[in-house]
Scaffold this active site. Structure first.
Site, PDB file in Angstrom:
ATOM      1  N   HIS A 194       0.801  -1.218   0.000  1.00 22.85           N
ATOM      2  CA  HIS A 194       0.000   0.000   0.000  1.00 22.85           C
ATOM      3  C   HIS A 194       0.839   1.275   0.000  1.00 22.85           C
ATOM      4  O   HIS A 194       0.279   2.367   0.084  1.00 22.85           O
ATOM      5  CB  HIS A 194      -0.939   0.017   1.203  1.00 22.85           C
ATOM      6  CG  HIS A 194      -2.062  -0.957   1.098  1.00 22.85           C
ATOM      7  ND1 HIS A 194      -3.065  -0.856   0.163  1.00 22.85           N
ATOM      8  CD2 HIS A 194      -2.347  -2.077   1.812  1.00 22.85           C
ATOM      9  CE1 HIS A 194      -3.918  -1.854   0.305  1.00 22.85           C
ATOM     10  NE2 HIS A 194      -3.504  -2.615   1.297  1.00 22.85           N
ATOM     11  N   GLN A 252      -0.875 -12.916   6.304  1.00 24.83           N
ATOM     12  CA  GLN A 252      -2.060 -12.252   6.817  1.00 24.83           C
ATOM     13  C   GLN A 252      -3.287 -13.144   6.766  1.00 24.83           C
ATOM     14  O   GLN A 252      -3.518 -13.869   5.795  1.00 24.83           O
ATOM     15  CB  GLN A 252      -2.324 -10.967   6.034  1.00 24.83           C
ATOM     16  CG  GLN A 252      -1.286  -9.920   6.325  1.00 24.83           C
ATOM     17  CD  GLN A 252      -1.738  -8.528   5.953  1.00 24.83           C
ATOM     18  OE1 GLN A 252      -1.001  -7.818   5.290  1.00 24.83           O
ATOM     19  NE2 GLN A 252      -2.911  -8.123   6.382  1.00 24.83           N
ATOM     20  N   GLU A 301      -6.898 -12.434   6.540  1.00 28.62           N
ATOM     21  CA  GLU A 301      -7.710 -11.258   6.254  1.00 28.62           C
ATOM     22  C   GLU A 301      -8.878 -11.525   5.308  1.00 28.62           C
ATOM     23  O   GLU A 301      -9.489 -10.589   4.801  1.00 28.62           O
ATOM     24  CB  GLU A 301      -6.834 -10.141   5.677  1.00 28.62           C
ATOM     25  CG  GLU A 301      -6.095 -10.520   4.405  1.00 28.62           C
ATOM     26  CD  GLU A 301      -5.233  -9.393   3.860  1.00 28.62           C
ATOM     27  OE1 GLU A 301      -5.305  -8.256   4.403  1.00 28.62           O
ATOM     28  OE2 GLU A 301      -4.500  -9.630   2.873  1.00 28.62           O
ATOM     29  N   ASP A 332      -9.677  -5.824   6.622  1.00 27.73           N
ATOM     30  CA  ASP A 332     -10.016  -6.608   5.425  1.00 27.73           C
ATOM     31  C   ASP A 332     -10.878  -7.811   5.761  1.00 27.73           C
ATOM     32  O   ASP A 332     -11.759  -8.185   4.988  1.00 27.73           O
ATOM     33  CB  ASP A 332      -8.743  -7.057   4.708  1.00 27.73           C
ATOM     34  CG  ASP A 332      -8.119  -5.942   3.889  1.00 27.73           C
ATOM     35  OD1 ASP A 332      -8.811  -5.412   2.995  1.00 27.73           O
ATOM     36  OD2 ASP A 332      -6.959  -5.600   4.132  1.00 27.73           O
TER      37      ASP A 332
END
Length: 280
Positions: A50, A152, A154, A180
């Site tokens: 990101h 992750q 998510e 998420d």
């Protein structure tokens, strides 16, 4: 400054339940990364998923983090991002965080990129920063024990497959991404913000993550904004915690200063009103 831990020792302490607090870095600034490495956080994660940093900037950021004595991780694009994993590790990152993992096959594809043969398929090359201190054999010889492989949790599919995912050899950390995961489970549509974070559905998913981690001797991690829930997640067995990211830290601290100025100016009869923004 105390001597930096090896990745193997870092993971061992986490498995003993010793907390390791960190921060995501999205500002694509080697200067900011280096300063934060001197702030007292145990680890910093450079977020290339990101953040806008390219490889040259990432190289400077990882050098700054090492200089400050913190452990370094890099969040890559996903389990298919072999070039991103390779570059991050060659530049000296202590570990990788892999987002958007849904199946055990995704995890196997990811972890194989992080370790040298025959345990994995990471390419060997010399010279490079990761090997500067100990040389080729000194670094590569015990790298497979030192690498920090985090993934992750998510998505709803990841929770559905969490038992198979956690059993994949080579994973160290199951890192809960509440934002998420709530979206994937449809909780933003069901609940008014921020009630989804304390919903029974998210609580049940978190319990499944914790159970799978305990069964496989894995470390639980979580991304938080600020320190309000740190104690809660320590009690739930999450010793690896991020207290947000550097940009969030900048916004909250600057916001606190602006609030103070507004209050003081009114008290002194010279009222000043903050400029309205989307954040405050």
């Amino acid at each position: 400054m105390s001597e930096a831990l090896t990745g193997k020792a870092f993971k061992a302490q986490l498995r003993e339940g010793r907390p390791k607090m960190g921060l995501f870095v999205n500002s694509h600034s080697p200067t900011v990364a280096e300063q934060l490495a001197h702030s007292g956080y145990d680890w910093l994660l450079v977020d290339t998923q990101h953040g806008p940093m390219g490889n040259e900037t990432l190289s400077g950021m990882l050098a700054g983090i090492e200089l400050g004595g913190a452990m370094s991780l890099v969040r890559v694009g996903g389990h298919t991002d072999r070039p991103g994993i390779q570059q991050a590790l060659d530049m000296g990152a202590n570990g990788i965080l892999c987002p958007y993992v849904n199946t055990a096959d995704d995890v196997r594809q990811y972890v194989t990129c992080c370790r040298y043969p025959t345990a994995g398929t990471r390419s060997v090359y010399f010279p490079q920063r990761s090997m500067n201190k100990r040389g080729l054999l000194g670094y590569a010889g015990d790298w497979n024990d030192n690498v920090i492989c985090a993934m992750q949790v998510e998505t709803a599919d990841c929770i559905k497959n969490i038992d198979e995912i956690a059993a994949v050899k080579g994973v160290d950390i199951l890192f809960l991404g509440q934002n998420d995961l709530c979206m994937s489970m449809g909780l933003y549509e069901k609940y008014k913000f921020p009630d989804m974070y304390t919903s029974p559905e998210l609580n049940d998913a978190t319990n499944k993550l914790v159970a799978a981690a305990k069964k496989n001797n894995l470390i639980c991690g979580v991304f938080l904004f600020g320190s309000a829930r740190v104690g809660e997640f320590l009690e739930r067995g999450f010793p690896f915690q991020s207290l947000g990211n550097d940009l969030h830290h900048v916004l909250t601290q600057s916001g606190a200063y602006v609030n103070d100025i507004e209050k003081v100016s009114k008290e002194k009869g010279k009222p000043w009103t903050r400029r309205p923004t989307a954040f405050f």
